[in-house]
Design a protein around this motif. Structure first.
Motif, PDB file in Angstrom:
ATOM      1  N   VAL A   1       0.851  -1.182   0.000  1.00 18.51           N
ATOM      2  CA  VAL A   1       0.000   0.000   0.000  1.00 18.51           C
ATOM      3  C   VAL A   1       0.891   1.237   0.000  1.00 18.51           C
ATOM      4  CG1 VAL A   1      -1.794   1.273   1.252  1.00 18.51           C
ATOM      5  CG2 VAL A   1      -1.793  -1.244   1.272  1.00 18.51           C
ATOM      6  N   ILE A   2       0.599   2.168  -0.903  1.00 17.04           N
ATOM      7  CA  ILE A   2       1.421   3.370  -1.029  1.00 17.04           C
ATOM      8  C   ILE A   2       0.619   4.596  -0.620  1.00 17.04           C
ATOM      9  CG2 ILE A   2       2.703   4.836  -2.650  1.00 17.04           C
ATOM     10  CD1 ILE A   2       3.347   2.246  -4.187  1.00 17.04           C
ATOM     11  N   GLY A   3       1.106   5.268   0.415  1.00 21.59           N
ATOM     12  CA  GLY A   3       0.444   6.483   0.890  1.00 21.59           C
ATOM     13  C   GLY A   3       1.409   7.650   0.911  1.00 21.59           C
ATOM     14  N   GLY A   4       1.010   8.708   1.575  1.00 19.70           N
ATOM     15  CA  GLY A   4       1.834   9.908   1.652  1.00 19.70           C
ATOM     16  C   GLY A   4       1.510  10.873   0.524  1.00 19.70           C
ATOM     17  N   GLY A   5       2.033  12.083   0.640  1.00 23.89           N
ATOM     18  CA  GLY A   5       1.697  13.143  -0.310  1.00 23.89           C
ATOM     19  C   GLY A   5       2.029  12.814  -1.754  1.00 23.89           C
ATOM     20  N   VAL A   6       3.092  12.022  -1.973  1.00 23.85           N
ATOM     21  CA  VAL A   6       3.519  11.712  -3.340  1.00 23.85           C
ATOM     22  C   VAL A   6       2.470  10.874  -4.077  1.00 23.85           C
ATOM     23  CG1 VAL A   6       5.332  10.578  -4.709  1.00 23.85           C
ATOM     24  CG2 VAL A   6       5.955  11.915  -2.698  1.00 23.85           C
ATOM     25  N   LYS A   7       1.602  10.231  -3.313  1.00 24.82           N
ATOM     26  CA  LYS A   7       0.501   9.446  -3.903  1.00 24.82           C
ATOM     27  C   LYS A   7      -0.321  10.296  -4.876  1.00 24.82           C
ATOM     28  CE  LYS A   7      -3.357   8.511  -2.153  1.00 24.82           C
ATOM     29  NZ  LYS A   7      -4.354   8.389  -1.089  1.00 24.82           N
ATOM     30  N   GLU A   8      -0.349  11.599  -4.634  1.00 27.39           N
ATOM     31  CA  GLU A   8      -1.010  12.543  -5.555  1.00 27.39           C
ATOM     32  C   GLU A   8      -0.551  12.380  -6.992  1.00 27.39           C
ATOM     33  OE1 GLU A   8      -1.338  16.853  -5.292  1.00 27.39           O
ATOM     34  OE2 GLU A   8      -0.952  16.601  -3.135  1.00 27.39           O
ATOM     35  N   GLY A   9       0.720  12.004  -7.161  1.00 27.86           N
ATOM     36  CA  GLY A   9       1.261  11.867  -8.509  1.00 27.86           C
ATOM     37  C   GLY A   9       1.103  10.459  -9.066  1.00 27.86           C
ATOM     38  N   TRP A  10       0.279   9.635  -8.400  1.00 23.94           N
ATOM     39  CA  TRP A  10       0.090   8.207  -8.724  1.00 23.94           C
ATOM     40  C   TRP A  10       0.117   7.866 -10.219  1.00 23.94           C
ATOM     41  CZ3 TRP A  10       0.030   3.938  -5.626  1.00 23.94           C
ATOM     42  CH2 TRP A  10      -0.531   2.760  -6.143  1.00 23.94           C
ATOM     43  N   PRO A  11      -0.743   8.480 -11.058  1.00 22.07           N
ATOM     44  CA  PRO A  11      -0.765   8.058 -12.476  1.00 22.07           C
ATOM     45  C   PRO A  11       0.536   8.413 -13.197  1.00 22.07           C
ATOM     46  CG  PRO A  11      -2.630   9.511 -11.935  1.00 22.07           C
ATOM     47  CD  PRO A  11      -1.681   9.567 -10.785  1.00 22.07           C
ATOM     48  N   LEU A  12       1.323   9.283 -12.607  1.00 20.32           N
ATOM     49  CA  LEU A  12       2.554   9.718 -13.265  1.00 20.32           C
ATOM     50  C   LEU A  12       3.714   8.756 -13.040  1.00 20.32           C
ATOM     51  CD1 LEU A  12       2.309  13.466 -12.160  1.00 20.32           C
ATOM     52  CD2 LEU A  12       1.793  12.573 -14.445  1.00 20.32           C
ATOM     53  N   PHE A  13       3.590   7.910 -11.982  1.00 18.42           N
ATOM     54  CA  PHE A  13       4.730   7.026 -11.698  1.00 18.42           C
ATOM     55  C   PHE A  13       4.395   5.544 -11.664  1.00 18.42           C
ATOM     56  CE2 PHE A  13       3.267   8.151  -7.306  1.00 18.42           C
ATOM     57  CZ  PHE A  13       3.114   6.885  -6.762  1.00 18.42           C
ATOM     58  N   ILE A  14       3.117   5.196 -11.464  1.00 17.03           N
ATOM     59  CA  ILE A  14       2.799   3.804 -11.115  1.00 17.03           C
ATOM     60  C   ILE A  14       3.082   2.805 -12.248  1.00 17.03           C
ATOM     61  CG2 ILE A  14       0.328   3.921 -11.707  1.00 17.03           C
ATOM     62  CD1 ILE A  14       1.992   2.087  -8.693  1.00 17.03           C
ATOM     63  N   GLU A  15       2.919   3.233 -13.504  1.00 17.36           N
ATOM     64  CA  GLU A  15       3.213   2.315 -14.619  1.00 17.36           C
ATOM     65  C   GLU A  15       4.685   1.921 -14.614  1.00 17.36           C
ATOM     66  OE1 GLU A  15       1.113   0.660 -16.380  1.00 17.36           O
ATOM     67  OE2 GLU A  15      -0.407   1.762 -15.220  1.00 17.36           O
ATOM     68  N   ALA A  16       5.539   2.917 -14.410  1.00 19.46           N
ATOM     69  CA  ALA A  16       6.989   2.646 -14.372  1.00 19.46           C
ATOM     70  C   ALA A  16       7.325   1.733 -13.199  1.00 19.46           C
ATOM     71  CB  ALA A  16       7.764   3.958 -14.271  1.00 19.46           C
ATOM     72  N   THR A  17       6.636   1.944 -12.068  1.00 24.29           N
ATOM     73  CA  THR A  17       6.862   1.094 -10.890  1.00 24.29           C
ATOM     74  C   THR A  17       6.494  -0.358 -11.198  1.00 24.29           C
ATOM     75  OG1 THR A  17       6.366   2.976  -9.440  1.00 24.29           O
ATOM     76  CG2 THR A  17       6.260   0.781  -8.463  1.00 24.29           C
ATOM     77  N   ARG A  18       5.300  -0.539 -11.744  1.00 26.01           N
ATOM     78  CA  ARG A  18       4.811  -1.902 -12.029  1.00 26.01           C
ATOM     79  C   ARG A  18       5.706  -2.619 -13.034  1.00 26.01           C
ATOM     80  NH1 ARG A  18      -1.054  -0.110 -11.341  1.00 26.01           N
ATOM     81  NH2 ARG A  18      -1.468  -0.918  -9.250  1.00 26.01           N
ATOM     82  N   LYS A  19       6.136  -1.879 -14.055  1.00 26.17           N
ATOM     83  CA  LYS A  19       6.995  -2.459 -15.097  1.00 26.17           C
ATOM     84  C   LYS A  19       8.317  -2.927 -14.478  1.00 26.17           C
ATOM     85  CE  LYS A  19       8.864  -0.961 -19.451  1.00 26.17           C
ATOM     86  NZ  LYS A  19       9.148   0.262 -20.230  1.00 26.17           N
ATOM     87  N   GLU A  20       8.876  -2.087 -13.610  1.00 30.80           N
ATOM     88  CA  GLU A  20      10.157  -2.417 -12.983  1.00 30.80           C
ATOM     89  C   GLU A  20      10.020  -3.642 -12.081  1.00 30.80           C
ATOM     90  OE1 GLU A  20      12.509  -0.501 -14.174  1.00 30.80           O
ATOM     91  OE2 GLU A  20      14.185  -1.414 -13.103  1.00 30.80           O
ATOM     92  N   ILE A  21       8.917  -3.731 -11.357  1.00 34.04           N
ATOM     93  CA  ILE A  21       8.685  -4.889 -10.482  1.00 34.04           C
ATOM     94  C   ILE A  21       8.628  -6.169 -11.307  1.00 34.04           C
ATOM     95  CG2 ILE A  21       6.973  -6.008  -8.992  1.00 34.04           C
ATOM     96  CD1 ILE A  21       6.229  -3.125  -8.023  1.00 34.04           C
ATOM     97  N   MET A  22       7.886  -6.140 -12.418  1.00 34.48           N
ATOM     98  CA  MET A  22       7.757  -7.347 -13.233  1.00 34.48           C
ATOM     99  C   MET A  22       9.097  -7.736 -13.859  1.00 34.48           C
ATOM    100  SD  MET A  22       4.765  -8.331 -12.598  1.00 34.48           S
ATOM    101  CE  MET A  22       4.919  -9.823 -13.592  1.00 34.48           C
ATOM    102  N   LYS A  23       9.942  -6.766 -14.130  1.00 33.71           N
ATOM    103  CA  LYS A  23      11.271  -7.045 -14.689  1.00 33.71           C
ATOM    104  C   LYS A  23      12.183  -7.699 -13.655  1.00 33.71           C
ATOM    105  CE  LYS A  23      13.902  -3.910 -16.675  1.00 33.71           C
ATOM    106  NZ  LYS A  23      14.365  -2.506 -16.956  1.00 33.71           N
ATOM    107  N   ARG A  24      11.978  -7.328 -12.362  1.00 33.65           N
ATOM    108  CA  ARG A  24      12.993  -7.661 -11.361  1.00 33.65           C
ATOM    109  C   ARG A  24      12.605  -8.742 -10.360  1.00 33.65           C
ATOM    110  NH1 ARG A  24      17.435  -4.050 -11.059  1.00 33.65           N
ATOM    111  NH2 ARG A  24      17.164  -2.220 -12.349  1.00 33.65           N
TER     112      ARG A  24
END
Lengths: 313, 313
Positions: free
Chosen positions: A254-277
């Protein structure tokens, strides 16, 4: 008489208190400035007054307060009821907060680290409902963490576990406030995003200060530098989460905190990196979801601790 | 009649079995080649024969076998008694090993991942005695891990937790067999050490193969390249352990596997790196110690699981 609990989020800036039903319904709430600079004695006094006022309000509704839970920043020994030290309260050194409050209030009190309390709050009433193993990452000014395993917070031998923001991501990376270099916190926090933006601009920088919120706005408006900075932040977060998945094989992150506001701007890159690693089976099974309770998470989680305390007492 | 347990380490190369007393005394042991290539049916048959032979030996001593514990490599669902898959046994796909053995033997059987079993073994009879939270790192060809929290192995949602060798240490680092790049395993394993040595030699390399043992010997003889390679390996291990300390705040970290042979060549660099990177209180409190049971750890830990099974059954 019906029984309720009081949850407290003792933040460096705000002091939040609320009455919650055993089902987690928020019956009444209050928020005021903490005024941490007044020193611990005055803060504990104010905290006590706030709790007493809520207890009176509960009695007015024909409800008895069975226990009080307090979430506070810093190193907390919940087992001993002591705030060992707290970054927001420089004069708090081994304060026996539990005993002080119990003496003043006459009800059982439990204390918990704020990030851990937020994890419990999300698990009880937010993004972690029905989940027995989850990790909360709060991406704020820094990066905090709370680890729930088998429905319990993992505190570690000194109550200092869960410092996920300070796992090393880049061995020779950015200096961190903790003394290490290359911590996750230096890349996936609001501070890290601002630093990345300034670094990306290089000598094109105007020198004017910019906030993480302004960077999200710029990215939403198509500013290429901002878009890239947010994707890179997502990628770095993904590297950290992939390691957590390989280590813990949790059900949910679960990801919280103020940066969560930028969710659509970073989450795809996060998910892609997880699946790679990460290993495929645990990577596919781990939900990566935004927190749901916002600023209430810590208070709600503190109430969850209080409820557990009331049940086992 | 006195009660004992049987512990099994079902390795890709060797099949080890032993009778252990409830106090962990090793009463009788046997070791033979696994012959994994014979296929799972034949291996399970041979395993059954070995256990039966030991059970007869126990009866000859007037002892009853209360339960059998088996440690095996790969993904194990101990809760279901299934070997999901195993790198050393390519044809093992969701093998119901527990049920098969229980049917053949008529005693309770528990199965556990080999690295987890080794962690339990060290906790029971080796380097983790009296410790409730510890992490075992086995530095062998690869890097395995077993995480004990609150006296129990943390298995994760799919039984795949503890893959500490596959936390990312260098985001754009060496390609790992797991598909990721920059895994701890690529720097702190025997394979990683050999690769580092070849890289350090560069075009001065003779092209002749060299083993990690030869590198330890060279370092002990003062070969500067070998000394540097081992220190660098220690430093990388320290980066990974510092992150584990910040995440888990464990009591102890136990290091086993063949690379342990080079202990004096890397441990100073490891400790130095941990103190540089991890929070001071948990860094100081975490003992970093070598494993004590060697190749027996998995078998002893499997027996510990069997004992627990016998007690709760």
């Amino acid at each position: 008489m019906g029984r309720v609990v009081i949850g407290v989020d003792l933040g460096g800036t705000n002091l939040r208190t609320a009455i919650l039903s055993p089902e987690g319904e928020l019956l009444e709430r209050h928020k005021e400035a903490t005024h941490a600079a007044d020193g611990w004695a005055r803060v504990v006094e104010r905290l006590t007054e706030n709790i007493k006022r809520l207890r009176d309000a509960a009695m007015g509704r024909g409800l008895e307060v069975a226990a009080v839970g307090v979430g506070a920043p810093g190193v907390i020994r919940g087992d001993k009821g002591i705030v060992v030290k707290s970054p927001n309260f420089p004069d708090w050194n081994n304060v026996p907060l539990k005993d002080q409050l119990e003496e003043a209030l006459g009800v059982p009190v439990v204390i918990e680290n704020d990030a851990n309390a937020a994890a419990l709050g999300e698990q009880w009433r937010g993004a972690g409902k029905g989940i027995s193993s989850m990790i909360l990452l709060t991406l704020g000014t820094g990066v905090g963490g709370g680890i729930i395993l088998d429905n319990k917070i993992w505190h570690g031998a000194d109550g200092m576990a869960g410092e996920i923001g300070h796992m090393t991501l880049v061995p020779d990376g950015r200096p961190c406030t903790c003394g290490n270099v290359g911590c996750l916190e230096m890349y996936a926090s609001a501070r890290g995003i601002v630093q990345s933006y300034h670094e990306a601009l290089g000598n094109r920088a105007s020198g004017s200060p910019i906030t993480s919120e302004q960077i999200y706005d710029a990215a939403r408006s198509g500013d290429k530098t901002a878009v890239h900075v947010m994707e890179e932040m997502g990628r770095m977060l993904g590297i950290g989460i992939a390691s957590l998945i390989n280590i813990f094989n949790p059900e949910r992150i679960v990801i919280g905190g103020g940066v969560k506001e930028g969710w659509p701007l970073f989450i795809e890159a996060t998910r892609k990196e997880i699946m790679k690693r990460a290993f495929e089976v645990p990577a596919k099974r781990t939900d990566i979801v935004p927190s749901q309770l916002g600023d209430d998470a810590g208070m709600v989680g503190a109430a969850a601790k209080a409820l557990e305390q009331a049940r086992t007492a």
